[in-house]
Motif scaffolding. Structure first.
Motif, PDB file in Angstrom:
ATOM      1  N   ASN A 164       0.673  -1.358  -0.039  1.00  0.00           N
ATOM      2  CA  ASN A 164      -0.120   0.084   0.021  1.00  0.00           C
ATOM      3  C   ASN A 164       1.122   1.394  -0.132  1.00  0.00           C
ATOM      4  N   VAL A 165       2.322   1.118   0.092  1.00  0.00           N
ATOM      5  CA  VAL A 165       3.038   2.340  -0.013  1.00  0.00           C
ATOM      6  C   VAL A 165       3.246   2.857  -1.330  1.00  0.00           C
ATOM      7  N   GLY A 166       3.725   3.916  -1.551  1.00  0.00           N
ATOM      8  CA  GLY A 166       3.828   4.497  -2.802  1.00  0.00           C
ATOM      9  C   GLY A 166       4.992   4.278  -3.314  1.00  0.00           C
ATOM     10  N   GLU A 167       6.027   4.048  -2.873  1.00  0.00           N
ATOM     11  CA  GLU A 167       7.265   3.779  -3.566  1.00  0.00           C
ATOM     12  C   GLU A 167       7.825   2.428  -3.156  1.00  0.00           C
ATOM     13  N   PHE A 168       8.044   1.478  -4.135  1.00  0.00           N
ATOM     14  CA  PHE A 168       8.749   0.343  -4.221  1.00  0.00           C
ATOM     15  C   PHE A 168       7.931  -0.749  -3.353  1.00  0.00           C
ATOM     16  N   PRO A 169       6.490  -0.847  -3.510  1.00  0.00           N
ATOM     17  CA  PRO A 169       5.902  -1.845  -2.584  1.00  0.00           C
ATOM     18  C   PRO A 169       6.215  -3.263  -2.882  1.00  0.00           C
ATOM     19  N   GLY A 170       6.355  -3.872  -1.669  1.00  0.00           N
ATOM     20  CA  GLY A 170       6.777  -5.390  -1.718  1.00  0.00           C
ATOM     21  C   GLY A 170       8.095  -5.401  -1.683  1.00  0.00           C
ATOM     22  N   HIS A 171       8.879  -4.263  -1.750  1.00  0.00           N
ATOM     23  CA  HIS A 171      10.374  -4.669  -1.793  1.00  0.00           C
ATOM     24  C   HIS A 171      11.018  -5.032  -0.643  1.00  0.00           C
ATOM     25  N   PHE A 172      12.260  -5.313  -0.464  1.00  0.00           N
ATOM     26  CA  PHE A 172      12.949  -5.465   0.764  1.00  0.00           C
ATOM     27  C   PHE A 172      13.465  -4.188   1.186  1.00  0.00           C
ATOM     28  N   VAL A 173      13.797  -3.671   2.348  1.00  0.00           N
ATOM     29  CA  VAL A 173      14.423  -2.423   2.646  1.00  0.00           C
ATOM     30  C   VAL A 173      14.684  -2.657   4.221  1.00  0.00           C
ATOM     31  N   PHE A 174      15.939  -1.873   4.183  1.00  0.00           N
ATOM     32  CA  PHE A 174      16.536  -1.729   5.755  1.00  0.00           C
ATOM     33  C   PHE A 174      15.490  -0.779   6.343  1.00  0.00           C
ATOM     34  N   PRO A 175      15.421  -0.768   7.773  1.00  0.00           N
ATOM     35  CA  PRO A 175      14.566   0.207   8.554  1.00  0.00           C
ATOM     36  C   PRO A 175      15.186   1.546   8.080  1.00  0.00           C
ATOM     37  N   GLY A 176      14.193   2.437   8.049  1.00  0.00           N
ATOM     38  CA  GLY A 176      14.591   3.933   8.007  1.00  0.00           C
ATOM     39  C   GLY A 176      13.485   4.666   7.200  1.00  0.00           C
ATOM     40  N   GLY A 177      13.840   5.844   7.004  1.00  0.00           N
ATOM     41  CA  GLY A 177      12.791   6.888   6.327  1.00  0.00           C
ATOM     42  C   GLY A 177      13.523   8.339   6.235  1.00  0.00           C
ATOM     43  N   HIS A 178      13.620   9.339   7.137  1.00  0.00           N
ATOM     44  CA  HIS A 178      14.020  10.518   7.164  1.00  0.00           C
ATOM     45  C   HIS A 178      14.512  11.018   8.434  1.00  0.00           C
ATOM     46  N   ASP A 268       4.807   2.049  13.137  1.00  0.00           N
ATOM     47  CA  ASP A 268       4.685   2.052  11.834  1.00  0.00           C
ATOM     48  C   ASP A 268       4.738   0.762  11.312  1.00  0.00           C
ATOM     49  N   GLY A 269       4.101  -0.067  11.591  1.00  0.00           N
ATOM     50  CA  GLY A 269       4.158  -1.339  11.328  1.00  0.00           C
ATOM     51  C   GLY A 269       3.372  -1.495  10.182  1.00  0.00           C
ATOM     52  N   TYR A 270       2.394  -0.787  10.103  1.00  0.00           N
ATOM     53  CA  TYR A 270       1.438  -0.680   8.571  1.00  0.00           C
ATOM     54  C   TYR A 270       2.348  -0.553   7.362  1.00  0.00           C
ATOM     55  N   GLU A 271       3.702   0.185   7.709  1.00  0.00           N
ATOM     56  CA  GLU A 271       4.377   0.352   6.216  1.00  0.00           C
ATOM     57  C   GLU A 271       5.025  -0.815   5.943  1.00  0.00           C
ATOM     58  N   SER A 272       5.071  -1.666   6.650  1.00  0.00           N
ATOM     59  CA  SER A 272       5.595  -3.191   6.126  1.00  0.00           C
ATOM     60  C   SER A 272       4.845  -4.289   6.520  1.00  0.00           C
ATOM     61  N   THR A 273       5.255  -5.291   5.874  1.00  0.00           N
ATOM     62  CA  THR A 273       4.160  -6.515   6.067  1.00  0.00           C
ATOM     63  C   THR A 273       4.767  -7.527   6.776  1.00  0.00           C
ATOM     64  N   GLN A 274       6.357  -7.762   6.769  1.00  0.00           N
ATOM     65  CA  GLN A 274       7.010  -8.716   7.504  1.00  0.00           C
ATOM     66  C   GLN A 274       8.352  -8.248   7.852  1.00  0.00           C
ATOM     67  N   LEU A 275       8.957  -8.780   9.039  1.00  0.00           N
ATOM     68  CA  LEU A 275      10.198  -8.588   9.348  1.00  0.00           C
ATOM     69  C   LEU A 275      11.255  -9.877   9.222  1.00  0.00           C
ATOM     70  N   TYR A 276      12.319  -9.775   8.688  1.00  0.00           N
ATOM     71  CA  TYR A 276      13.265 -10.811   8.489  1.00  0.00           C
ATOM     72  C   TYR A 276      14.538 -10.612   9.099  1.00  0.00           C
ATOM     73  N   ALA A 277      15.087 -11.637   9.657  1.00  0.00           N
ATOM     74  CA  ALA A 277      16.195 -11.683  10.413  1.00  0.00           C
ATOM     75  C   ALA A 277      17.022 -12.697   9.634  1.00  0.00           C
TER      76      ALA A 277
END
Length: 311
Positions: A164-178, A268-277
């Protein structure tokens, strides 16, 4: 290969996509030894703000695109961001290692980011130059951030973005923002008129580190008290939309299973669907489905670990 979420199901990456312009990146700043809060300075000045493009029609497209986006999404709002305008490295002694860095930052906003960096004609805003700041002088170029977080059981934390996010939906990312100007009371270059430029620079520099801690806490749910102080390891820029991001490294004094429990309650868990370690080899596989700036963040982490081995 299957990458298993801590306490969850596996994600298959047996046939990862090949690298594309989406995953391409350029390393703008490399600090493999890592710089502490005391070694990162900021020159916050309007000279590092975006310069309007001489093409009037192209410049007008910024408002047109933003107005259309707002019509399509009434919840969309504008917000101030720090703009990346360059840097200066300093070596206090004669060694090759960096002793400190001064980040040159201006102001921009989300509206201008949407209208320049995310404009379908974004490449027309660029100037042909080998110098990054010259090339991108007409783009918004807000400085994002990302954190490579190592758990006590030697895993790296990665999020999968919501669809549901505007940029790169479904992609893997490191935690972050601005890091956010409003967090330190900055809404314009004149907003701190009662403060000295030295004091404002110090506030912005602190926000570079406070901002990434805040993003980790909000997106992962880990209390700040369980994180080591972040160190700055560099800046990468994705080739698509020339989007820069500062990357930091820190450790979390929890194992990955405990972190998973905290993630389920993240603000802000709504910005992601899963956390991987994940392990480093697993992470390198996941990087093929990362935005370019985050793939660059992984490259900065690899340079940091290599430097630590050689130290």
């Amino acid at each position: 290969m299957e990458i298993t979420e801590s306490g969850g199901e596996a994600v298959s990456l047996a046939d990862p996509p090949p690298p594309t312009t989406t995953t391409n990146y350029r390393l703008l700043v490399v600090c493999p030894s890592g710089l502490s809060r005391a070694q990162v300075f900021v020159d916050f000045n309007e000279v590092y703000d975006r310069k309007p493009h001489p093409d009037v029609q192209l410049e007008d497209s910024i408002s047109e695109i933003w107005n259309q986006r707002v019509q399509d999404n009434l919840s969309l709002y504008n917000g101030m961001k720090f703009r990346y305008g360059g840097y200066v490295l300093h070596n206090v002694d004669d060694s090759s290692s960096v002793s400190n860095i001064c980040l040159q930052l201006g102001l921009t906003d989300y509206r201008t980011f949407v209208g320049t960096n995310l404009n379908p004609l974004w490449e027309k805003f660029l100037i042909a130059s080998e110098d990054d700041t010259t090339e991108c002088q007409h783009t918004s170029s807000p400085l994002g951030n990302g954190a490579i977080i190592e758990t006590i059981d030697k895993r790296i934390l990665v999020l999968q973005r919501s669809y549901n996010v505007g940029e790169f939906p479904g992609h893997f990312v490191f935690p972050g923002g601005h890091s956010e100007p409003q967090e330190i009371g900055i809404s314009s270059h004149k907003g701190g008129k009662d403060l000295s430029s030295k004091h404002i620079n110090e506030m912005v520099s602190e926000e570079m580190f406070d901002g990434i801690i805040r993003e980790i806490v909000e997106e992962i749910g880990v209390p700040a008290s369980l994180l080591t102080e972040p160190i700055f390891i560099g800046i990468s820029r994705r080739e698509l939309n020339v989007r820069p991001a500062a990357f930091f490294f820190c450790k979390c004094n929890l194992n990955s299973d405990d972190i998973q429990q905290l993630y389920s309650k993240a603000q802000d868990g709504y910005e992601s669907t899963q956390l991987y370690a994940v392990s480093l080899p697993e992470l390198e596989k996941m990087a093929l489905k990362m935005p370019g700036c985050h793939r660059g963040g992984l490259a900065l982490y690899a340079l940091m670990t290599e430097a630590a081995k050689n130290a």
